[in-house]
Design a protein around this motif. Structure first.
Motif, PDB file in Angstrom:
ATOM      1  N   GLU A 178       0.690  -1.056  -0.098  1.00  0.00           N
ATOM      2  CA  GLU A 178       0.151  -0.106  -0.046  1.00  0.00           C
ATOM      3  C   GLU A 178       0.913   1.376   0.136  1.00  0.00           C
ATOM      4  N   LEU A 179       1.862   1.263   0.746  1.00  0.00           N
ATOM      5  CA  LEU A 179       2.931   2.274   0.638  1.00  0.00           C
ATOM      6  C   LEU A 179       3.842   2.602  -0.779  1.00  0.00           C
ATOM      7  N   GLN A 180       3.848   1.496  -1.354  1.00  0.00           N
ATOM      8  CA  GLN A 180       4.516   1.519  -2.702  1.00  0.00           C
ATOM      9  C   GLN A 180       3.498   2.124  -3.600  1.00  0.00           C
ATOM     10  N   LEU A 181       2.282   1.678  -3.427  1.00  0.00           N
ATOM     11  CA  LEU A 181       1.205   2.528  -4.380  1.00  0.00           C
ATOM     12  C   LEU A 181       1.235   3.873  -4.092  1.00  0.00           C
ATOM     13  N   ALA A 182       0.923   4.299  -2.804  1.00  0.00           N
ATOM     14  CA  ALA A 182       1.167   5.738  -2.455  1.00  0.00           C
ATOM     15  C   ALA A 182       2.288   6.510  -3.125  1.00  0.00           C
ATOM     16  N   ASP A 183       3.486   5.577  -3.038  1.00  0.00           N
ATOM     17  CA  ASP A 183       4.795   6.154  -3.321  1.00  0.00           C
ATOM     18  C   ASP A 183       4.781   6.401  -4.970  1.00  0.00           C
ATOM     19  N   VAL A 184       4.402   5.519  -5.649  1.00  0.00           N
ATOM     20  CA  VAL A 184       4.176   5.688  -7.151  1.00  0.00           C
ATOM     21  C   VAL A 184       3.308   6.700  -7.683  1.00  0.00           C
ATOM     22  N   PHE A 185       1.979   6.699  -7.189  1.00  0.00           N
ATOM     23  CA  PHE A 185       1.043   7.813  -7.404  1.00  0.00           C
ATOM     24  C   PHE A 185       1.453   9.350  -7.209  1.00  0.00           C
ATOM     25  N   ALA A 186       2.063   9.362  -5.941  1.00  0.00           N
ATOM     26  CA  ALA A 186       2.593  10.609  -5.545  1.00  0.00           C
ATOM     27  C   ALA A 186       3.675  11.057  -6.446  1.00  0.00           C
ATOM     28  N   GLY A 187       4.569  10.068  -6.751  1.00  0.00           N
ATOM     29  CA  GLY A 187       5.681  10.224  -7.574  1.00  0.00           C
ATOM     30  C   GLY A 187       5.427  10.828  -8.790  1.00  0.00           C
ATOM     31  N   ALA A 188       4.255  10.176  -9.463  1.00  0.00           N
ATOM     32  CA  ALA A 188       3.917  10.549 -10.777  1.00  0.00           C
ATOM     33  C   ALA A 188       3.271  11.966 -10.902  1.00  0.00           C
ATOM     34  N   ILE A 189       2.551  12.312  -9.729  1.00  0.00           N
ATOM     35  CA  ILE A 189       1.764  13.568  -9.578  1.00  0.00           C
ATOM     36  C   ILE A 189       2.972  14.616  -9.598  1.00  0.00           C
ATOM     37  N   ALA A 190       4.066  14.407  -8.687  1.00  0.00           N
ATOM     38  CA  ALA A 190       5.104  15.579  -8.461  1.00  0.00           C
ATOM     39  C   ALA A 190       5.891  15.456  -9.788  1.00  0.00           C
TER      40      ALA A 190
END
Length: 242
Positions: A178-190
């Motif tokens: 779940e943290l990996q999902l949050a990391d990938v999506f937040a990184g894509a937006i940034a």
């Protein structure tokens, strides 16, 4: 009462104009199935690492696509939601309210999470582990969330007899899917917000290709801001001081 698990990670906290806080909101009944499906994706694509935006390589593109597909599967069932907060760190109005960068960071987490809490649920919150200069930041966040809920919904909370809406706020090491999902999506937006996205990427530009895939599969535009309560499955809220 229903339990919701919130997993949070951030992208571009330092050295960039835009910081993005990303959270996965999970119905924990799907936790084991989610873990199984992501492990299947990793085996299928011979991917033996964790999913992290900054570490993504071109030859891993298909594995990251599989990660997005798994999220979409559970989002469509109402079992997973992604909610992000975009913070313009060049906005000097933030400094009026908090000159402490670390405190400012947790205040942003407070607003991202609080805006979507309800006293009818219980919450466990797990944030990616980070070093803090001041001890007790996570317990302060928990107390602030519970106190705000109690003040805003006093009569309702008294009626149910339990003011501990947020049961815990704890660090995790980032290995959880779940943290990996949050990391990938937040990184894509940034990546989009900070001007690194190429809308016409070549084959070797895996990050821009993945951004296009996310947008197409989820039918969403990563550069856009959403009102706090719209796009419930994948919401991007741009924070602005009044």
């Amino acid at each position: 009462m229903p339990l919701v698990t919130i997993w949070g990670d951030e992208s571009c906290q330092n050295g960039h104009r835009y910081m993005v806080l990303g959270t996965i909101w999970q119905n924990p009944v799907c936790a084991a199935d989610l873990e199984r499906d992501i492990q299947n994706v990793k085996r299928q694509h011979r991917f033996d690492k964790e999913f992290h935006w900054t570490e993504m390589k071109g030859h891993q593109f298909e594995a990251y696509k599989g990660l997005v597909d798994v999220f979409l599967k559970y989002m469509s069932q109402g079992l997973l939601k992604f909610r992000a907060l975009v913070v313009d760190q060049s906005d000097k109005k933030h400094k009026i309210y908090s000159s402490d960068e670390e405190l400012h960071f947790y205040k942003m987490y407070f607003w991202l999470i609080y805006k979507r809490l309800t006293y009818r649920n219980r919450y466990d919150i797990f944030l990616d582990r980070k070093s803090n200069s001041v001890p007790g930041r996570l317990s302060d966040l928990k107390n602030a969330l519970n106190n705000k809920l109690f003040n805003d919904y006093f009569h309702e909370i008294i009626g149910i007899g339990n003011a501990n809406i947020v049961r815990r706020v704890e660090p995790r090491d980032g290995a959880q899917v779940e943290l990996q999902l949050a990391d990938v999506f937040a990184g894509a937006i940034a990546h989009v917000r900070n001007g690194h996205f190429n809308p016409n990427p070549g084959k070797n530009n895996a990050k821009s290709r993945l951004i296009l895939y996310i947008q197409n599969q989820l039918e969403i535009s990563l550069p856009d801001c959403h009102p706090p309560y719209s796009n419930p499955g994948f919401n991007i809220w741009c924070f602005r001081r009044k």
